[in-house]
Enzyme design. Structure first.
Site, short mmCIF file in Angstrom:
data_model
loop_
_atom_site.label_atom_id
_atom_site.label_comp_id
_atom_site.label_asym_id
_atom_site.label_seq_id
_atom_site.Cartn_x
_atom_site.Cartn_y
_atom_site.Cartn_z
N TRP A 206 22.92 -36.70 20.21
CA TRP A 206 21.93 -37.33 21.08
C TRP A 206 21.61 -38.73 20.56
CZ3 TRP A 206 17.17 -39.53 20.42
CH2 TRP A 206 16.49 -39.88 21.60
N ASP A 374 11.28 -36.74 35.43
CA ASP A 374 10.53 -35.55 35.01
C ASP A 374 9.03 -35.74 35.19
OD1 ASP A 374 9.90 -33.12 33.92
OD2 ASP A 374 10.82 -33.51 31.97
N ARG A 449 13.71 -27.67 22.51
CA ARG A 449 12.95 -28.51 23.46
C ARG A 449 11.95 -27.65 24.26
NH1 ARG A 449 13.30 -31.74 28.34
NH2 ARG A 449 12.87 -33.92 27.90
N LYS A 482 19.08 -36.32 39.92
CA LYS A 482 19.52 -36.36 38.52
C LYS A 482 19.38 -34.95 37.96
CE LYS A 482 18.51 -38.60 34.07
NZ LYS A 482 17.60 -39.53 33.37
N ASP A 484 19.72 -32.43 35.11
CA ASP A 484 19.71 -32.50 33.65
C ASP A 484 19.99 -31.13 33.02
OD1 ASP A 484 19.48 -33.71 31.18
OD2 ASP A 484 17.55 -34.65 31.61
N CYS A 532 23.65 -34.81 33.99
CA CYS A 532 23.07 -35.35 32.77
C CYS A 532 22.88 -34.19 31.80
CB CYS A 532 21.73 -36.01 33.11
SG CYS A 532 20.76 -36.59 31.70
N ASP A 554 20.96 -41.41 26.73
CA ASP A 554 19.53 -41.75 26.67
C ASP A 554 19.31 -43.00 25.82
OD1 ASP A 554 18.72 -39.73 28.31
OD2 ASP A 554 18.08 -38.38 26.71
#
Length: 750
Positions: A206, A374, A449, A482, A484, A532, A554
């Site tokens: 990431w 989001d 997460r 999008k 994710d 994504c 990101d």
């Protein structure tokens, strides 16, 4: 026709105008790989197959030793198309099946073949596939039968003369009266007669999603793989096998890329006589499949291209077939959108008025798509809650009012969504804890997460979450999504699968993801989909089959973004890489726009807080987008400088008619004046081109052999986008005579 079979010598030849692939059925019915590489119109199976190693020997039906009389076949040294397991070949094997006797000896021998015009169309719905049309390809299907079990293997080869590529995959069919375990399942094996190669792989994590890694081949097993279930940060399923003497523009390169988003593996083994074997397929670390009587299982497809024009030649072949036969060709015109995403501008902190203000300001800057990231659904004011509860938070945002306002300005609205995930605090989890991907009675599942993964091996779960999606996208006029995926799989043994199929979870989960994507894209083909995964963690051909663009990373600081995009450019078309101008610290609006221009192009910042000069720059680049972005979308890509081996990132893209060229350049550390020339690639040598760097006109041969002179001091992260445009001879000569003075004074080139 791209496939021939010479019956007398039992030789298959698959070919394009630039590439040949030869297979021989030997006298013991083994498939022997004879050759792959530059087009070859003649071959000797004897001279190619000779290996002065221990000859093939076995006990015959009378239990007497039989020794082969020649050196054309050896388990130790022959190049196989399908190597056996548990026999004399101790190199890695592509297939391992195990019967109820628990003996995994696997030995597939030639049974029959079929050549058909066009692609093989049966049962494609489960996996993404190359969307070949009838006249694009010829398909060779070779059927083999296991020596010991009534189990069949079908090998599929789709050879395309039009796109100069080969697609391979396989299928195992159980026609026995017992259940078997498929312990290793590969889509291809490729044996090569030398060890003179190195691997170009893409690794990352990431925030540093894609880095080029060059891996030398050696005599131990080298494995490039991923076991995260549905996310490929750590190694990407696209690799290149590069001959040791190859460069960006010369030498042999094989490009290999799998149409799969789950656990994959590439194995490389150099044997004791310096031959190289490559095997690609499912990662057997997380794959085992129970194949019951009369059942079958297929692999994903793997795309091959071969170039003798270096890495750039390989990239161009990959880009062309991906753009035209893998990415969706929907009515939605991808290039029409210049978007702005709310995430880095607002994160979770927005309401109706803020989004309407963003729309108004975006309109003034010629942006036509506003994406609400989001935070738009109920109780979602942080990343700790609500995944699975897909209902608009009407107390936070009046989505209908926002959409109506955008439409009144001839603009569109997009939404972020993460449909494969579930929050432990969600209403969905409280009502259906069994929907989470957790083994039964497992007390302490891992949270990443703050979330769990939905069990998409379960059709009831897929149907439930898709109904929630329908409720949103049927009610609201959304033009972009999008999609994710922010965590990988852990404890991935589905509660909905029987005990004997628990090891199939990761494989079946990926099929569930594809099922969900098929449902969405079939019902909403007008919605522009961008996939994504915590940035660019799911950047592969499996996702590109459904979405014409994938969020690149990101990380939007140009310092890292330039190297991330450079690495992705090697295998993936530039128009597929989601790239935005952000408000990260490094670089000006202009610097960031120069880089983002070589992707989908958009913005990720609070445009309402920018000064007038920055807004002016945005309008300028948006205008440039309308004039020149078609070159990025369809042009031929050339790498010039790699940021992984120099202080620069540089590439250029040339339109197919060679009339326009866009050039990107960035330097990393500060440099003083030094001799520095940027040699452009792919122009017509005898045509005149105007360049926007010095406002001069020279012939293509000048730009390609001398280059653009950048011999000046450069600050860190200096970025530039240059335009070269063809002009006719008369205008060129007139301009050079009246305005272009080679001896004229110029304080700075840049």
């Amino acid at each position: 026709m791209g496939v021939t079979f010479e019956k007398k010598r039992k030789i298959f030849h698959l070919f394009t105008k630039n590439f040949s692939y030869y297979i021989h059925v030997n006298k013991y019915n083994y498939l022997i790989h004879l050759y792959s590489g530059k087009y070859l119109n003649d071959i000797s199976k004897e001279r190619v197959s000779e290996r002065y190693m221990e000859r093939y020997a076995f006990l015959n039906d009378e239990k007497k030793e039989t020794m082969d009389e020649d050196y054309y076949f050896s388990f130790i040294a022959s190049q196989f198309e399908v190597a056996p397991f548990g026999k004399g070949d101790k190199r890695n094997a592509p297939f391992i099946i195990e019967g109820e006797d628990n003996i995994p000896i696997t030995n597939f021998l030639f049974d029959s073949y079929e050549i058909i015009k066009g692609p093989y169309k049966k049962e494609r719905i489960r996996f993404p596939y190359v969307r070949f049309q009838e006249n694009d390809v010829t398909t060779l299907i070779i059927t083999l039968k296991d020596e010991y079990k009534k189990v069949y293997l079908k090998l599929f080869y789709e050879i395309s003369e039009k796109f100069d590529c080969l697609v391979r995959y396989s299928k195992i069919i159980n026609k026995s009266n017992e259940n078997i375990k498929v312990k290793k399942l590969s889509s291809f094996e490729l044996d090569l007669p030398s060890s003179g190669y190195k691997i170009l792989a893409l690794k990352g994590t990431w925030g540093n999603d894609t880095e080029v890694e060059i891996i030398p081949l050696n005599h131990s097993l080298t494995k490039i793989s991923d076991n995260h279930g549905a996310r490929g940060f750590y190694y990407n399923p696209a690799i290149a096998l590069i001959s040791n003497e190859a460069t960006l523009d010369n030498g042999e390169v094989y490009g290999i890329s799998s149409l799969y988003s789950g656990d994959f593996s590439y194995e490389f083994k150099v044997d004791e006589i310096d031959q190289t074997r490559i095997i690609g397929g499912f990662n057997d670390e997380t794959f085992e499949y129970l194949l019951k009587e009369k059942e079958e299982i297929s692999t994903f497809q793997t795309l091959f291209v071969y170039s003798n024009k270096g890495i750039n030649g390989m990239s161009q072949l990959m880009h062309e077939v991906i753009r035209k036969r893998i990415m969706p060709q929907t009515k939605n015109v991808q290039k029409d959108y210049i978007l702005i995403n709310s995430w880095e501008g607002y994160y979770f902190d927005f309401d109706t008025d803020k989004i309407i203000s963003l729309i108004d300001e975006a309109k003034k800057c010629d942006i036509n798509l506003v994406v609400i990231d989001d935070g738009w659904f109920k109780n979602r004011n942080s990343d700790t809650t609500s995944l699975g509860d897909w209902e608009v938070d009407n107390l936070k945002i009046d989505l209908k009012k926002v959409i109506d306002h955008a439409k009144s300005l001839k603009m569109d609205i997009g939404l972020w969504i993460e449909p494969e995930m579930i929050s432990p605090s969600s209403y969905l989890f409280k009502e259906h804890p069994e929907f989470a991907l957790i083994p039964e009675n497992y007390k302490h599942p891992t949270l990443l997460r703050h979330q769990l993964v939905l069990d998409l091996t379960n059709n009831e779960v897929i149907t439930n979450i898709f109904r929630k999606m329908i409720d949103i996208f049927d009610e609201y006029d959304i033009s972009y999504v999008k999609w994710d995926f922010n965590r990988y799989l852990t404890e991935s043994y589905s509660p909905s699968l029987p005990v004997e199929r628990k090891k199939e979870t990761n494989y079946r989960f990926m099929l569930g993801v594809y099922d969900l994507l098929y449902r969405f894209t079939n019902i909403y083909p007008h919605i522009l989909l961008e996939t994504c995964a915590s940035g660019g963690g799911r950047f592969d051909l499996g996702m590109l089959f459904f979405s014409p663009q994938i969020w690149g990373s990101d990380e939007t600081d140009i310092a890292l973004r330039a190297s991330i995009q450079y690495a992705k450019n090697i295998f993936y078309p530039l128009r597929s890489i989601g790239a935005h101008v952000s408000n990260r610290k490094i670089g000006s609006i202009q610097d960031k726009a120069c880089l983002a221009f070589f992707g989908t192009f958009g913005y990720e910042l609070d445009i309402t807080k920018l000064n007038e000069e920055d807004k002016k720059q945005i309008k300028f680049f948006n205008s440039l987008y309308k004039d020149f972005h078609h070159v990025v979308e369809e042009g031929k890509y050339y790498s010039i400088f790699s940021p992984f081996s120099s202080n620069y990132a540089a590439w250029n893209v040339v339109s197919n008619n060679k009339k326009e060229c866009l050039v990107y350049f960035m330097n990393y550390k500060k440099e003083q004046t030094k001799s520095r020339f940027l040699k452009i690639k792919g122009l017509s040598p005898n045509k005149f081109y105007f360049n926007s760097l010095t406002n001069d006109i020279y012939k293509g041969s000048f730009y390609m052999n001398v280059g653009l002179n950048l011999s000046c001091p450069m600050d860190p992260y200096f970025s530039a986008l240059f335009v070269l445009k063809e002009v006719d001879d008369i205008r060129a000569k007139l301009y050079r005579k009246t305005k272009q003075v080679d001896g004229g004074k110029r304080d700075k080139l840049i």
